[in-house]
Scaffold this motif. Structure first.
Motif, PDB file in Angstrom:
ATOM      1  N   ASP A   8      46.119  42.220  42.891  1.00 63.43           N
ATOM      2  CA  ASP A   8      47.434  41.576  43.013  1.00 63.43           C
ATOM      3  C   ASP A   8      47.480  40.219  42.319  1.00 63.43           C
ATOM      4  O   ASP A   8      48.485  39.875  41.696  1.00 63.43           O
TER       5      ASP A   8
ATOM      6  N   ASP B  86      50.026  39.418  39.247  1.00 68.31           N
ATOM      7  CA  ASP B  86      51.002  38.333  39.338  1.00 68.31           C
ATOM      8  C   ASP B  86      51.271  37.704  37.970  1.00 68.31           C
ATOM      9  O   ASP B  86      52.372  37.208  37.721  1.00 68.31           O
TER      10      ASP B  86
ATOM     11  N   ALA C 257      49.860  47.737  41.662  1.00 68.65           N
ATOM     12  CA  ALA C 257      48.716  47.236  40.905  1.00 68.65           C
ATOM     13  C   ALA C 257      47.511  48.084  41.270  1.00 68.65           C
ATOM     14  O   ALA C 257      47.085  48.099  42.418  1.00 68.65           O
TER      15      ALA C 257
END
Length: 130
Positions: free
Chosen positions: A105, A109, A129
């Motif tokens: 994650d 991002d 993801a």
């Protein structure tokens, strides 16, 4: 007055790469009515496994580069006008990672932030993801 995508890109100091054709028998993008689907965009120039050869920050930068590549394809698909993007629905981030790497994650991002920075609220999306 509404801020344009071109203005945001310039303000952020970002340039979209020229679209490249994906390998194989797939299209870089496909439109159906008002829906635009984009094919995968590898983070070129970045090799290795997250958690082994690459750290989280290197992964985030690779994800940012891939997101900019996707926006380049979207611009081509929309005749150069990214202001036509009303919303980004879903982003899938596929990572090559060592088995002990668990920060997918955090890396993903990097891509999500690009879509928000460049498209504003239209860039807010659901995400996977892997």
């Amino acid at each position: 007055m509404r801020e344009t995508v071109a203005y945001r890109l310039a303000r952020l100091g970002l340039a979209l790469p020229q679209p490249t054709l994906p390998a194989g028998a797939v299209l870089p993008w496909r439109r159906s009515g008002d829906l635009l689907l984009l094919s995968d965009q590898p983070a070129l120039g970045r090799a290795g496994r997250l958690g082994r050869d690459l750290g989280v920050e290197q992964g985030r930068e690779a994800a940012r580069a891939a997101a900019l590549g996707l926006l380049g394809h979207a611009r081509a698909a929309l005749s150069g006008d990214l202001d036509r993007v009303l919303r980004c629905l879903r982003v899938g981030v596929f990572l090559q990672a060592a088995p002990e790497f668990y920060e997918h994650d955090a890396v993903a991002d990097g891509a999500s932030e690009v879509f928000l920075e460049v498209l504003g609220e239209a860039g807010r999306h659901a995400r996977s993801a892997l």
